[in-house]
Design a protein around this motif. Structure first.
Motif, PDB file in Angstrom:
ATOM      1  N   ALA A 269       0.848  -1.025   0.196  1.00 31.60           N
ATOM      2  CA  ALA A 269      -0.096  -0.253  -0.006  1.00 31.60           C
ATOM      3  C   ALA A 269       0.988   1.536  -0.410  1.00 31.60           C
ATOM      4  CB  ALA A 269      -0.742   0.023   1.478  1.00 31.60           C
ATOM      5  N   THR A 270       2.052   1.093   0.805  1.00 31.14           N
ATOM      6  CA  THR A 270       3.163   2.675   0.758  1.00 31.14           C
ATOM      7  C   THR A 270       3.398   2.732  -0.901  1.00 31.14           C
ATOM      8  OG1 THR A 270       3.246   1.952   3.092  1.00 31.14           O
ATOM      9  CG2 THR A 270       4.491   3.812   1.899  1.00 31.14           C
ATOM     10  N   GLY A 271       3.842   1.269  -0.898  1.00 29.57           N
ATOM     11  CA  GLY A 271       4.592   1.973  -3.089  1.00 29.57           C
ATOM     12  C   GLY A 271       3.563   2.741  -4.250  1.00 29.57           C
ATOM     13  N   GLN A 272       2.201   1.619  -3.668  1.00 31.31           N
ATOM     14  CA  GLN A 272       1.005   1.488  -4.543  1.00 31.31           C
ATOM     15  C   GLN A 272       0.988   3.598  -3.999  1.00 31.31           C
ATOM     16  OE1 GLN A 272      -0.865  -0.351  -6.804  1.00 31.31           O
ATOM     17  NE2 GLN A 272      -0.877   1.666  -7.359  1.00 31.31           N
ATOM     18  N   GLY A 291       8.181   4.712 -20.095  1.00 31.98           N
ATOM     19  CA  GLY A 291       9.668   5.744 -19.919  1.00 31.98           C
ATOM     20  C   GLY A 291      10.206   6.653 -18.730  1.00 31.98           C
ATOM     21  N   LYS A 292       9.808   6.960 -17.899  1.00 36.58           N
ATOM     22  CA  LYS A 292      10.010   8.029 -16.574  1.00 36.58           C
ATOM     23  C   LYS A 292      11.451   7.044 -16.038  1.00 36.58           C
ATOM     24  CE  LYS A 292       7.845  11.872 -17.042  1.00 36.58           C
ATOM     25  NZ  LYS A 292       7.246  11.544 -18.548  1.00 36.58           N
ATOM     26  N   LEU A 310       5.704   0.461 -10.108  1.00 39.72           N
ATOM     27  CA  LEU A 310       6.386   0.938 -11.457  1.00 39.72           C
ATOM     28  C   LEU A 310       6.456   0.349 -13.013  1.00 39.72           C
ATOM     29  CD1 LEU A 310       8.546   4.690  -9.752  1.00 39.72           C
ATOM     30  CD2 LEU A 310       6.324   4.790 -11.346  1.00 39.72           C
ATOM     31  N   HIS A 311       7.337  -0.436 -12.597  1.00 41.51           N
ATOM     32  CA  HIS A 311       8.037  -1.435 -13.087  1.00 41.51           C
ATOM     33  C   HIS A 311       6.314  -2.294 -13.902  1.00 41.51           C
ATOM     34  CE1 HIS A 311       9.669  -5.198 -15.409  1.00 41.51           C
ATOM     35  NE2 HIS A 311       8.582  -5.824 -14.963  1.00 41.51           N
ATOM     36  N   GLY A 312       5.749  -2.569 -13.754  1.00 42.89           N
ATOM     37  CA  GLY A 312       3.923  -2.502 -14.873  1.00 42.89           C
ATOM     38  C   GLY A 312       3.883  -1.358 -15.129  1.00 42.89           C
ATOM     39  N   LEU A 313       4.463  -0.261 -14.665  1.00 39.99           N
ATOM     40  CA  LEU A 313       3.556   0.794 -15.555  1.00 39.99           C
ATOM     41  C   LEU A 313       4.912   1.773 -16.667  1.00 39.99           C
ATOM     42  CD1 LEU A 313       1.749   2.736 -12.995  1.00 39.99           C
ATOM     43  CD2 LEU A 313       1.119   1.660 -14.746  1.00 39.99           C
TER      44      LEU A 313
END
Ligand code: NAD
Length: 517
Positions: A269-272, A291-292, A310-313
């Motif tokens: 949750a914190t990372g999310q 790409g960020k 972030l990897h998933g995005l």
């Protein structure tokens, strides 16, 4: 001859001693001044309600301490001892915890308290001694609801630090609109130097002493640095031990394993929440996260889950710094492989990113100079100093950690035009889902991860947008948020804006309910 009055005028003005807590409260005072916070509310919030210090003792287990090669030479003819399986636990510092059962039925060759293991090394058998640990629980404020905040097991903790972290929880719970106050606590210990049974004994003893101070409607701990769902399970067990209506007390700690009343989505949750904030930051500029690039400090609960999401995005992780070292790969670090390297590799006792084959080691100094769209501190406080802030090559600092940026560094970031998502909104996803866990425990319900994340996304983005409007001094009402009650009519920096939102929500409780709670 100067008069007494002149003497008084000339006397140096005594400045309060600067501490972590006074640093952390600098922003509180700035926001309180700007919004003209009522003096009595200010006094209520300036110091914690309660500061508890107590001690926890346990008996340590026996240890096998490796002898340096030179000293081991005198035992050259010492035969190998084959101990029973399952009775040894290797610690990251090379010492081994020896459970007595390991000796049962084994041919043990001990000379002058030394023995040789099948790996060829000679160890000194050091009998377990009694040890005392200092423990803390600071309860900062409960105007908006029960005290709430994590439990930290770390070598470098202090009353001053826990006061700062407890106050941060008061602001954070107000910002994400969960009906809790603020608290923080833990034990002065390096958990990596102790075996699993010792950590269990310390945790049970800690909770035994904490029991009178906390409760599901009074003060609700959760995991923080050095603690995890297993430790929450031990705390739950100790708190509910022998209680007839145990199941009614399940909400006394959050961050539990989902199989024993934890919430789906709490672990990440914190990372999310960090990612929801970052996503909204770029979405407003018409940009996605694909790409960020980013540099990440800390690869524990917050760091690794932020990286995974972030990897998933489609974002690209360039560098990671943790307690043991720093790694870099300009083409991007493969996050799933790094998670497997840190968490699924029994040989990686330190759970460190160091030695990851898909990246090269670099210095910590170089880490802060990695050119990237964002830097995400997700380790300890005070890491981004003014000197570090001068060297950052990024557009955005998103504070996954608590208090990672010093007040001087804040001023440098502002001067250099580096944007900030402050900790009290950025990492508030953890306490938000802790609240969902607590509600589920109270109602005996089980929500899906999709339900949890939908609510979390709303809470994070809605309140981040209010903070953004306060910072710009531009009140707005949209379908999602209404910043009109909070804006001051002129711009303020983002950290101050977050604090103003918190203080206005806390202020309402004192104004409407008075001071008796
Ligand atoms: P954790 O114990 O799971 O991980 C801590 C990480 O920080 C590890 O990777 C460790 O190697 C690294 N680290 C420790 N000392 C360091 C140093 N000197 N330099 C560089 N790296 C160092 O802890 P966590 O739960 O991920 O918490 C990280 C931060 O996030 C803390 O500031 C914590 O207060 C904050 N936070 C945590 C939560 C939560 O739900 N766990 C919620 C809100 C905020």
């Amino acid at each position: 001859m100067p008069t007494t009055e002149e003497n008084f005028m000339r006397a140096p003005v005594s400045q309060p001693k600067r501490t972590l807590y006074t640093d952390a409260m600098e922003i509180f005072h700035r926001a309180a001044d700007l919004m003209g916070l009522d003096k009595r509310i200010r006094l209520e919030l300036e110091q914690p309600d309660y500061e508890h210090i107590f001690y926890v003792t346990i008996k340590l287990q026996d240890r096998l301490v490796p002898l340096p090669a030179e000293a081991a030479k005198q035992f050259a003819d010492l035969p190998v001892t084959h101990l029973r399986d399952g009775g040894l636990e290797l610690l990251p510092d090379g010492k081994i915890i020896l459970a007595r059962r390991a000796l049962l039925g084994a041919d043990v060759f001990i000379r002058n308290g030394h023995l040789r293991l099948p790996n060829g090394n000679v160890y000194q058998l050091v009998p377990g001694e009694d040890e005392r640990f200092k423990a803390y629980r600071v309860q900062h404020n409960q105007a908006r609801g029960p005290y709430k905040g994590g439990i930290r097991y770390h070598r470098e903790v202090s009353l001053d630090l826990f006061k700062a972290l407890a106050a941060e929880m008061t602001w954070k719970t107000a910002i994400v609109e969960v009906p809790f106050g603020g608290a923080k606590g833990g034990i002065q210990i390096d958990p990596r130097q102790y075996g699993a049974d010792e950590i269990e004994a310390i945790t049970l003893r800690f909770m035994y002493k904490l029991k009178n101070l906390i409760g599901p409607n009074l003060d609700i701990p959760a995991p923080d640095v050095g603690t995890n769902p297993q430790i929450m399970a031990l705390m739950l067990r100790q708190y509910t031990d022998g209680e007839r209506e145990r199941h009614m007390l399940r909400g006394v700690v959050t961050g539990k394993d989902v199989r024993i009343g934890g919430s789906e989505g709490r672990n990440k949750a914190t990372g999310q929440g960090v990612v929801y904030c970052i996503e909204d930051f770029f979405a407003e500029r018409g940009e996605s996260l694909r790409g960020k690039t980013y540099a990440l400090q800390g690869f524990g609960n917050v760091g690794s889950s932020t990286a995974e999401i972030l990897h998933g995005l489609g974002a690209r992780l360039l560098a990671v710094n943790d307690a043991d070292g720093t790694i870099f790969n300009g083409d991007g670090i493969d996050v799933p492989s790094l998670i497997a390297y840190v968490y699924d590799n029994p040989k990686n006792l330190k759970r460190s990113v160091l030695g990851f084959p898909g990246a090269q080691p670099i210095s910590k100094r170089d880490f802060w100079e990695v050119p990237a769209d964002m830097v995400i501190p997700a380790a300890l406080g005070g890491e981004i100093t003014a000197e570090v802030a001068e060297r950052l090559k990024t557009k955005l600092v998103a504070e996954g950690a608590n208090g990672p940026t010093t007040p001087e560094a804040d001023r440098v970031l502002a001067r250099r035009g580096i944007e900030l998502i402050p900790d009290i909104i950025c990492n508030a996803g953890g306490v938000t889902v802790s609240y969902y866990e607590w509600v589920q425990n109270k109602r005996m319900e089980k929500w899906t991860e999709a339900e949890v994340n939908k609510k979390l996304e709303y809470a994070m983005k809605r309140n981040w947008r209010i903070i953004r409007d306060i910072a710009r001094g531009s009140p707005r009402k949209t379908d999602m948020h209404d910043s009109r009650p909070y804006c001051l009519g002129r711009p303020v920096d983002t950290r101050c804006a977050a604090m103003i939102l918190a203080l206005k929500r806390i202020e309402a409780h004192y104004q409407l309910e008075g001071f008796s709670q």
